[in-house]
Structures are given as structure tokens and as C-alpha cells.
Design a protein around this motif. Structure first.
Motif, PDB file in Angstrom:
ATOM      1  N   GLY A 303      30.613 -17.050  -0.813  1.00 53.87           N
ATOM      2  CA  GLY A 303      29.769 -17.202  -1.991  1.00 53.87           C
ATOM      3  C   GLY A 303      28.324 -16.954  -1.661  1.00 53.87           C
ATOM      4  O   GLY A 303      27.967 -16.473  -0.574  1.00 53.87           O
ATOM      5  N   SER A 304      27.453 -17.358  -2.623  1.00 48.90           N
ATOM      6  CA  SER A 304      26.023 -17.108  -2.451  1.00 48.90           C
ATOM      7  C   SER A 304      25.434 -18.102  -1.466  1.00 48.90           C
ATOM      8  O   SER A 304      25.763 -19.285  -1.479  1.00 48.90           O
ATOM      9  N   VAL A 305      24.585 -17.589  -0.593  1.00 46.88           N
ATOM     10  CA  VAL A 305      23.917 -18.420   0.412  1.00 46.88           C
ATOM     11  C   VAL A 305      22.433 -18.222   0.259  1.00 46.88           C
ATOM     12  O   VAL A 305      21.930 -17.086   0.338  1.00 46.88           O
ATOM     13  N   ASP A 306      21.721 -19.316   0.020  1.00 47.61           N
ATOM     14  CA  ASP A 306      20.270 -19.225  -0.112  1.00 47.61           C
ATOM     15  C   ASP A 306      19.634 -19.278   1.260  1.00 47.61           C
ATOM     16  O   ASP A 306      19.963 -20.155   2.087  1.00 47.61           O
ATOM     17  N   MET A 307      18.757 -18.286   1.534  1.00 48.27           N
ATOM     18  CA  MET A 307      18.059 -18.236   2.823  1.00 48.27           C
ATOM     19  C   MET A 307      16.619 -18.654   2.611  1.00 48.27           C
ATOM     20  O   MET A 307      15.935 -18.187   1.706  1.00 48.27           O
ATOM     21  N   THR A 308      16.182 -19.560   3.447  1.00 47.25           N
ATOM     22  CA  THR A 308      14.816 -20.047   3.353  1.00 47.25           C
ATOM     23  C   THR A 308      13.852 -18.950   3.783  1.00 47.25           C
ATOM     24  O   THR A 308      14.236 -17.933   4.382  1.00 47.25           O
ATOM     25  N   GLY A 309      12.584 -19.148   3.463  1.00 45.62           N
ATOM     26  CA  GLY A 309      11.551 -18.176   3.862  1.00 45.62           C
ATOM     27  C   GLY A 309      11.441 -18.066   5.363  1.00 45.62           C
ATOM     28  O   GLY A 309      11.205 -16.979   5.909  1.00 45.62           O
ATOM     29  N   GLU A 310      11.662 -19.190   6.045  1.00 45.82           N
ATOM     30  CA  GLU A 310      11.598 -19.147   7.520  1.00 45.82           C
ATOM     31  C   GLU A 310      12.688 -18.269   8.092  1.00 45.82           C
ATOM     32  O   GLU A 310      12.469 -17.490   9.027  1.00 45.82           O
ATOM     33  N   THR A 311      13.870 -18.375   7.478  1.00 51.56           N
ATOM     34  CA  THR A 311      14.991 -17.558   7.963  1.00 51.56           C
ATOM     35  C   THR A 311      14.726 -16.078   7.726  1.00 51.56           C
ATOM     36  O   THR A 311      15.018 -15.218   8.571  1.00 51.56           O
ATOM     37  N   GLN A 312      14.171 -15.758   6.557  1.00 52.56           N
ATOM     38  CA  GLN A 312      13.880 -14.350   6.257  1.00 52.56           C
ATOM     39  C   GLN A 312      12.812 -13.785   7.199  1.00 52.56           C
ATOM     40  O   GLN A 312      12.914 -12.650   7.657  1.00 52.56           O
ATOM     41  N   VAL A 313      11.794 -14.578   7.502  1.00 51.00           N
ATOM     42  CA  VAL A 313      10.769 -14.119   8.458  1.00 51.00           C
ATOM     43  C   VAL A 313      11.380 -13.910   9.827  1.00 51.00           C
ATOM     44  O   VAL A 313      11.087 -12.931  10.535  1.00 51.00           O
ATOM     45  N   HIS A 314      12.250 -14.845  10.212  1.00 45.03           N
ATOM     46  CA  HIS A 314      12.915 -14.723  11.511  1.00 45.03           C
ATOM     47  C   HIS A 314      13.752 -13.434  11.578  1.00 45.03           C
ATOM     48  O   HIS A 314      13.731 -12.704  12.574  1.00 45.03           O
ATOM     49  N   LEU A 315      14.486 -13.212  10.499  1.00 44.99           N
ATOM     50  CA  LEU A 315      15.309 -11.991  10.459  1.00 44.99           C
ATOM     51  C   LEU A 315      14.451 -10.737  10.524  1.00 44.99           C
ATOM     52  O   LEU A 315      14.784  -9.773  11.216  1.00 44.99           O
ATOM     53  N   GLN A 316      13.342 -10.711   9.806  1.00 43.48           N
ATOM     54  CA  GLN A 316      12.475  -9.530   9.798  1.00 43.48           C
ATOM     55  C   GLN A 316      11.896  -9.247  11.177  1.00 43.48           C
ATOM     56  O   GLN A 316      11.793  -8.080  11.603  1.00 43.48           O
ATOM     57  N   LYS A 317      11.530 -10.327  11.907  1.00 41.67           N
ATOM     58  CA  LYS A 317      11.005 -10.143  13.268  1.00 41.67           C
ATOM     59  C   LYS A 317      12.064  -9.518  14.179  1.00 41.67           C
ATOM     60  O   LYS A 317      11.766  -8.634  14.989  1.00 41.67           O
ATOM     61  N   GLU A 318      13.315 -10.016  14.055  1.00 38.36           N
ATOM     62  CA  GLU A 318      14.381  -9.455  14.899  1.00 38.36           C
ATOM     63  C   GLU A 318      14.587  -7.965  14.612  1.00 38.36           C
ATOM     64  O   GLU A 318      14.766  -7.156  15.518  1.00 38.36           O
ATOM     65  N   VAL A 319      14.561  -7.645  13.322  1.00 42.80           N
ATOM     66  CA  VAL A 319      14.753  -6.226  12.951  1.00 42.80           C
ATOM     67  C   VAL A 319      13.620  -5.370  13.496  1.00 42.80           C
ATOM     68  O   VAL A 319      13.825  -4.260  14.013  1.00 42.80           O
ATOM     69  N   ASP A 320      12.391  -5.866  13.376  1.00 41.83           N
ATOM     70  CA  ASP A 320      11.247  -5.086  13.898  1.00 41.83           C
ATOM     71  C   ASP A 320      11.355  -4.874  15.398  1.00 41.83           C
ATOM     72  O   ASP A 320      11.066  -3.779  15.921  1.00 41.83           O
ATOM     73  N   LEU A 321      11.766  -5.966  16.109  1.00 41.95           N
ATOM     74  CA  LEU A 321      11.913  -5.819  17.569  1.00 41.95           C
ATOM     75  C   LEU A 321      13.015  -4.812  17.912  1.00 41.95           C
ATOM     76  O   LEU A 321      12.885  -4.025  18.861  1.00 41.95           O
ATOM     77  N   GLN A 322      14.099  -4.813  17.173  1.00 43.42           N
ATOM     78  CA  GLN A 322      15.173  -3.849  17.416  1.00 43.42           C
ATOM     79  C   GLN A 322      14.677  -2.410  17.188  1.00 43.42           C
ATOM     80  O   GLN A 322      15.020  -1.494  17.937  1.00 43.42           O
ATOM     81  N   LYS A 323      13.881  -2.235  16.128  1.00 49.31           N
ATOM     82  CA  LYS A 323      13.337  -0.889  15.863  1.00 49.31           C
ATOM     83  C   LYS A 323      12.416  -0.431  16.994  1.00 49.31           C
ATOM     84  O   LYS A 323      12.443   0.725  17.415  1.00 49.31           O
ATOM     85  N   GLN A 324      11.567  -1.345  17.476  1.00 52.21           N
ATOM     86  CA  GLN A 324      10.657  -0.983  18.570  1.00 52.21           C
ATOM     87  C   GLN A 324      11.442  -0.635  19.841  1.00 52.21           C
ATOM     88  O   GLN A 324      11.092   0.313  20.554  1.00 52.21           O
ATOM     89  N   LEU A 325      12.488  -1.439  20.123  1.00 52.41           N
ATOM     90  CA  LEU A 325      13.333  -1.120  21.287  1.00 52.41           C
ATOM     91  C   LEU A 325      13.977   0.260  21.138  1.00 52.41           C
ATOM     92  O   LEU A 325      14.060   1.023  22.105  1.00 52.41           O
TER      93      LEU A 325
END
Length: 712
Positions: A303-325
Motif C-alpha cells: 500500500g501507500s507509504v508516506d516518506m518523511t522529508g528526512e527520508t527523501q533528502v537522504h534518498l536524494q543524497k544517495e542518488v547524487d553520490l551514485q551519479k558522481q561515482l
């Protein structure tokens, strides 16, 4: 001290400053060549004829030229692509580009494109000499392998028609321009097509089919490639060919092929990378689709899972680091293709990757504190975003590489294409003609000096006088006038009184006359060392001068083997010595007043036997009473002993030397031989003399006058 020793001493005093015969200067060289001017002129004439024939025999050649510019800094498209364009920019220096122009990869294509494997060489020496040779350009030729090295001939039969003749001399096929011949021969097929033909009916051409390698090497030998100046990037290309239009066409094909090869070479890197990315793109797309499907299935399950703003920021940082790698990994792979692992650029990229991996590990460890459902959703969303970033990056790179491939123009361009020349560059006709004439002059000079070296005898009168103690009374020049073929020869002093030869004889007469001043009715013996020295020539002319001066002169030909003085009487000296006739019966008036000649005569006895005893002495006693002077022409001293038998009877001896043919030992031996039979006054005469540059006249005996001036 006798007269000869005094003369030699006077010569040494009178001519102390004369140059030795061993030294040679420019004037002497020129004098030697001038003395052989007719020989040199004949060589020059032959050289001119050969040069004229050669300059017309050489087939004309036309030289076309083109100009290519090499941009070693790269092109605008590669610079506009940034780092990727810098990696794809493969700049080459001019020296490398020059070798590429002459490479087989370029010339092999030109050989096939311009049909340079097929040759039709015109036949006919006169046509070649008169520049009337025809022309045949062949587009296709396939001679049967079994007879490829044989002589195949194409003969013009009309304005647009020709026929092919086999090595056996039979006509195999007939065709017209542009028509393809396919004729069977020896179990194979001859294929031929002529594109262009010029000539007259009956002219023939030898057909040749070259191997690709032979044609490439032949083209390379006629091709000249060089950089104009230093580090200019401008390459001059020139080509020599018999036909001006073919020269320009072949050279332009070379230029276009080289530019195309350069573009292909420079876009090869982008082509390879593009091919690799296009192969990998479906797999990356499949991974992205799989990640999106898994995420959708998981959301549908829980079902639907609400993600907090902290989780979204955390996810965005991981994605950015993966792109840089990912970006650093691509840069590292490009760098390792150019440098080794130890290179500073590669090491810097590796350190940056390690730093990003450590930051990514910290983010993952902090994510473990979140609820499991949020962690799984964040992981799945991270996979989707990373795969999506990879897919979009690959799409962007593919589009950029396609732009590079489509817009690549290479780092070279043709500045000037070849044009059809209207004047041949070869042959240089005037240069060939002058070269042939110069070569003939050198050849003639070498031949003259070679013959002079082979006849390297004594040429200096001073050397003869200083060595033997006997004076040289005259040096008589070579006589180039016409010699009378009649038995009664006319002396040169009578026929050509103003000639320099006559002047030399007058000088000789003066010297001899002074030497015999105290003698009454003297007997003068004239002999030579070898045949051909000119003793008879000297005897005849000296006798003519004495007769011309008013003295009754008797010339006796004592060479009873090969006499040359003919009186017209059948009897001569041989009959006088045999006692069969008297002097008055055989002494015949010659064509010179006061000059009488006694010929050699004929006898069965040996001339040496006739000369032994007192008969010759008695003959001289009788002759002294009837003539003012008697001149005896004897055989050469080196051949027989006749001169040695006559020598004791005469009053004065004159020995004729051939200029440049006797060595000093021969002369000394002849003097020693005569001295054994008595110490009689004697002198030398040099005949056949060549003009000595830098010296006055022919150097005849000035020492004699010095002697008499002291003893008057």
C-alpha cells in the motif's frame, strides 16, 4: 771538350730558368687540348648529335602539384565537445601525415580507382623520336594467367576501333572504344575495355597487367610529398606522369582519398564508443524497467507509504553520490586508455571515487535506523533513480557521439587541387644537349690524356741535352698538311714555305750548317731510333733547303729494305755498292733545282753485306767531288745495323726523335751505341712536336748560338 759537350754546356747556361717537364700548369693543359682541337671538335659534334637524339627520345613528363593543410590543433567540433572532444582529438604532426599520404592504404585505393594496374605502352622508334606516339587508356584488363608475362599487343585499326594480337601473332578479338572484350584463350578468358584511344591506324601498344603491389610501388616512385617550410603544416604533393590530364586526375584522387582516410581515422574512436554504447543501451533499459516494476509491485503489496522529508533528502543524497561515482568511473576508464594506473590523473580519480564510496557507506549505515518499510522503499527508489540516471547519461553520450561522427571534417583539407599542366616538366632539352656536349668534351680530354700517358716519352729538349750531352737542334711541329701520294714527293719547305714546319727546318739548317762550317763537302747522316719517327721527312726537307740555298745536294736513300725516296731510275744505292753502275747514272735531278736523289735500288744481297767494306767509303769520296753536301737517309737504329755501318764514314750525324715516344734510357743507349764506332759530331731533332703552352715556339736549340758567340 768536343762540340756536343760545349753545346750542352751552353744550353744549361742560356736556359737556367725554364720550367721542368714534370710540372704542368693550366696553359700547358690548354695547349695540349688545343693541339688536338680537331679530335675534340669531332667528339663535340658526336656529343651534340647524341644529345639531340636523346632529348627527342625521352618521352615528355608532366608534373602536377596540389597543396594540403594539416591542422595539428584539432577542429572546432572536437573543441566544442569539451573533455570528450579532447579525448577524441587525435592530432598528427606533418611528418606522420606525409607518410600517410604515401601509405599503401591510400595508394591502393587510388590504383584501383584510376586503373593504374593496366598499361598500354606505344611501340615504334621513329614515332617516339618524332613525338608521334599514340595513346590508349584502359579501364579493364584481365590477361589469362598462363600468358600474363607474354607480349600482348593492341593495334589501332580505325578511328574508334582496335584489335588484340596474341603472343603468337594471331588476332584474338576486335572491338571499339568503350566496348568490353571477352575472348577465350588457352582455356581462360581475356577481358579488356578501352576508355580513350588516340593515334593513327597501324600504331601498336604493348599491353601489361601489373600486380597491385607493383602498381602501388610504381605510383609511389613518381609521387613526391614534402612539407613547405618548417612547422607550417602545409604539405606539397606532386606527381609525374606522361599525360598531363592523367597526372592531375591521379593526384586529385590521392588528395581526396587521403582527406577521406583522415576523417575516417579521426571519427573511428567516436564510432567505436558509439557502437559500444548502443550495444549496452538495451541492457541498461531492461535494468531500469525491472527496477520500476519491482518498486511498483512492492507499493501495490504494502500500500501507500508516506516518506518523511528526512527520508527523501537522504534518498536524494544517495542518488547524487551514485551519479558522481558513475561519472568518475567513466572518466577513469577513458583515462586508463591513455595512461597507466600509476599516472597522476588516474590516481586522482581513484582517490575521488574512494571518498564518495565512504560517504555513501555512511548514508547507508544511517538509513538502517529507519523503519524497514521505508528502508525497502528507499532502496527500490534508489535503484530506479540510479538506473534512470545511467540510462539518460548513455542517451546523452550517444547523441553527442552521433554529432561528432556527422560533423567530423578531419584535421586536413585540400588547399589547392591539381590542374592540367600545359608544358612538360621533362625532358629539359637544352640541359640534355649541353650535358651531352660537356660529357663528350670530358671524354675527349680523358682520351687525349690517356693516350699521352701511354706515350709518356721524353718531351723536353733540356732533359735530352742534360742527360746525353748532345744538343737538340730543332723541335719540328706535327705537320697536318696534305702529303703527296706520288713517288716524287714535294718537300714541305717548297710547297708551304710560310708554314711553321718550314720555319723549324730553316732553323735546323742554320744549326747544322754552323756545325759543319769547317767541313768541305760534308756527308750528313740522318737516322732515327724507331720506325715512324720521320727521319725521311727530315732528310727530304733538309736536302731541299740546302738545294734551294744554291748548293748541289745529293740525297741518298740508304734504307735498302724500305726506301721511300724515289728518283725515277730503276737502279740505286744497291747497284752502286754492287759495282754494276756509276753514280752519274743513278743520281737523278729531283723536282727541286740543285737537288739530286739516289734511290735505294734492288739487290739480292743483304744491305748489311753491301755496306761492309770500302765500297760505301769510295762512293762517298766520289760524291764529295761532284756535290757540295751529301745527305744519307739510313734505316732506324733499333731495327738493323745499317746505320752503325754508315756512321764511321759520315762527317755529322743527326738523330730524329719522335716527340713523346722515347724514354731516356733508349736515347742514352742509342748515343752509347754510336760512340762505340767513333766520337763523331752529332745532334738530335725532335719531330712530331706538340705546341707547348707557355713556351716560345717549339724550343729549338738556342744553346748552339751561345756556343758560337763565345768562340768567334
Amino acid at each position: 771538350m768536343d762540340i756536343n759537350e760545349k753545346n750542352a754546356s751552353a744550353n744549361q747556361t742560356a736556359l737556367p730558368a725554364q720550367k721542368g717537364d714534370d710540372s704542368i700548369d693550366l696553359l700547358e693543359v690548354l695547349g695540349i687540348l688545343w693541339s688536338k682541337k680537331f679530335t675534340i671538335l669531332s667528339f663535340l659534334f658526336m656529343g651534340g648529335v647524341i644529345g639531340f637524339l636523346l632529348m627527342n627520345w625521352v618521352r615528355p613528363e608532366y608534373t602536377s602539384d596540389a597543396m594540403i593543410q594539416v591542422d595539428i590543433r584539432g577542429n572546432k567540433v572536437s573543441r566544442a565537445m569539451g573533455e570528450m572532444g579532447a579525448l577524441l582529438d587525435m592530432a598528427s604532426p606533418s611528418d606522420a601525415e606525409i607518410e600517410l599520404v604515401k601509405s599503401r592504404s591510400v595508394l591502393a585505393y587510388v590504383v584501383e580507382e584510376e586503373h593504374l594496374r593496366f598499361n598500354a605502352t606505344p611501340i615504334g622508334k621513329m614515332d617516339r623520336l618524332l613525338h608521334r606516339e599514340g595513346r590508349m587508356d584502359i579501364d579493364e584488363l584481365d590477361i589469362p594467367q598462363i600468358a600474363r608475362k607474354e607480349r600482348w599487343i593492341a593495334q589501332i585499326t580505325g578511328i574508334n576501333s582496335y584489335e588484340v594480337i596474341t603472343p603468337e601473332g594471331a588476332v584474338l578479338a576486335k572491338a571499339e572504344i568503350g566496348e568490353t572484350i571477352r575472348a577465350p584463350y588457352a582455356g581462360d578468358t581475356l577481358v579488356m575495355r578501352v576508355r580513350l584511344m588516340r593515334g593513327i591506324e597501324g600504331q601498336q601498344f604493348i599491353l601489361r597487367q601489373l600486380t597491385p603491389l607493383s602498381a602501388i610501388r610504381g605510383l609511389a616512385s613518381k609521387l613526391s610529398v614534402a612539407e613547405k617550410g618548417k612547422q607550417t603544416g602545409i604539405i606539397a604533393v606532386s606527381l609525374k606522369h606522361r599525360y598531363a590530364d592523367r597526372s592531375a586526375a591521379i593526384l586529385n584522387t590521392i588528395a581526396d582519398t587521403y582527406v577521406r582516410r583522415n576523417v575516417e581515422k579521426r571519427s573511428a574512436e567516436a564510432e567505436k564508443t558509439l557502437e559500444f554504447l548502443e550495444k549496452q543501451l538495451p541492457g541498461v533499459r531492461a535494468k531500469l524497467d525491472t527496477a520500476e516494476r519491482i518498486l511498483a509491485d512492492y507499493r501495490h503489496k504494502i500500500g501507500s507509504v508516506d516518506m518523511t522529508g528526512e527520508t527523501q533528502v537522504h534518498l536524494q543524497k544517495e542518488v547524487d553520490l551514485q551519479k558522481q561515482l558513475l561519472r568518475l568511473e567513466q572518466e577513469r576508464q577513458e583515462a586508463t586508455r591513455l595512461f597507466k594506473e600509476e599516472h597522476p590523473s588516474v590516481q586522482t580519480l581513484t582517490k575521488q571515487q574512494d571518498k564518495l564510496r565512504r560517504e555513501l557507506a555512511k548514508l547507508k549505515s544511517s538509513a538502517e535506523k529507519m523503519p524497514l518499510t521505508q528502508q525497502e522503499v528507499m532502496r527500490l527508489q534508489e535503484d530506479v533513480q540510479v538506473n534512470n540516471a545511467i540510462y539518460n547519461t548513455m542517451l546523452n553520450n550517444i547523441e553527442q557521439l552521433r554529432v561528432v561522427r556527422a560533423g567530423e571534417v578531419g584535421n586536413v583539407r585540400v588547399v589547392d587541387y591539381a590542374m592540367v599542366e600545359d608544358r612538360p616538366s621533362k625532358p629539359k632539352k637544352m640541359r640534355i644537349l649541353l650535358g651531352a656536349i660537356a660529357a663528350s668534351f670530358v671524354l675527349a680530354s680523358l682520351l687525349i690524356y690517356l693516350l699521352r700517358m701511354l706515350h709518356n716519352g721524353v718531351r723536353s729538349s733540356n732533359d735530352v741535352e742534360n742527360t746525353t750531352g748532345v744538343s737538340v737542334y730543332a723541335k719540328i711541329p706535327e705537320h697536318h698538311g696534305k702529303t703527296s701520294k706520288s713517288k716524287k714527293r714535294i718537300p714541305v719547305v717548297i710547297s708551304e714555305p710560310e708554314d711553321r714546319v718550314s720555319e723549324s727546318f730553316r732553323s735546323l739548317l742554320t744549326s747544322v750548317d754552323f756545325s759543319m762550317t769547317s767541313l768541305s763537302h760534308p756527308v750528313l747522316m740522318i737516322s732515327g731510333l724507331i720506325p715512324g719517327g720521320g727521319k725521311s721527312f727530315v732528310s727530304l726537307n733538309l736536302a731541299a733547303l740546302y738545294a734551294e740555298s744554291g748548293k748541289r745536294t745529293l740525297l741518298i736513300d740508304a734504307d735498302m729494305r724500305r726506301g721511300v725516296h724515289h728518283s725515277g731510275c730503276k737502279m740505286g744505292l744497291a747497284e752502286l755498292l754492287s759495282g754494276t753502275c756509276e753514280l752519274g747514272a743513278v743520281a737523278v735531278q729531283s723536282n727541286v733545282e740543285n737537288m739530286y736523289v739516289v734511290s735505294a735500288g734492288h739487290s739480292r744481297l743483304s744491305p748489311s753485306e753491301l755496306l761492309r767494306g770500302e765500297n760505301f767509303t769510295k762512293l762517298m769520296d766520289v760524291a764529295r767531288k761532284q756535290f757540295d753536301i751529301i745527305i744519307v737517309d739510313t734505316p732506324p737504329m733499333s731495327m738493323v745495323t745499317d746505320a752503325e755501318l754508315i756512321y764511321p764514314v759520315v762527317d755529322f750525324s743527326l738523330f730524329v726523335l719522335h716527340y713523346g715516344k722515347h724514354n731516356m734510357n733508349e736515347i742514352k743507349e742509342s748515343v752509347a751505341k754510336m760512340n762505340r764506332f767513333g766520337d763523331k759530331p752529332k745532334a738530335f731533332v725532335m719531330n712530331h712536336c706538340e705546341r707547348e703552352a707557355g713556351r716560345y715556339g717549339y724550343g729549338y736549340g738556342y744553346g748552339y748560338y751561345g756556343y758560337y758567340s763565345k768562340n768567334k
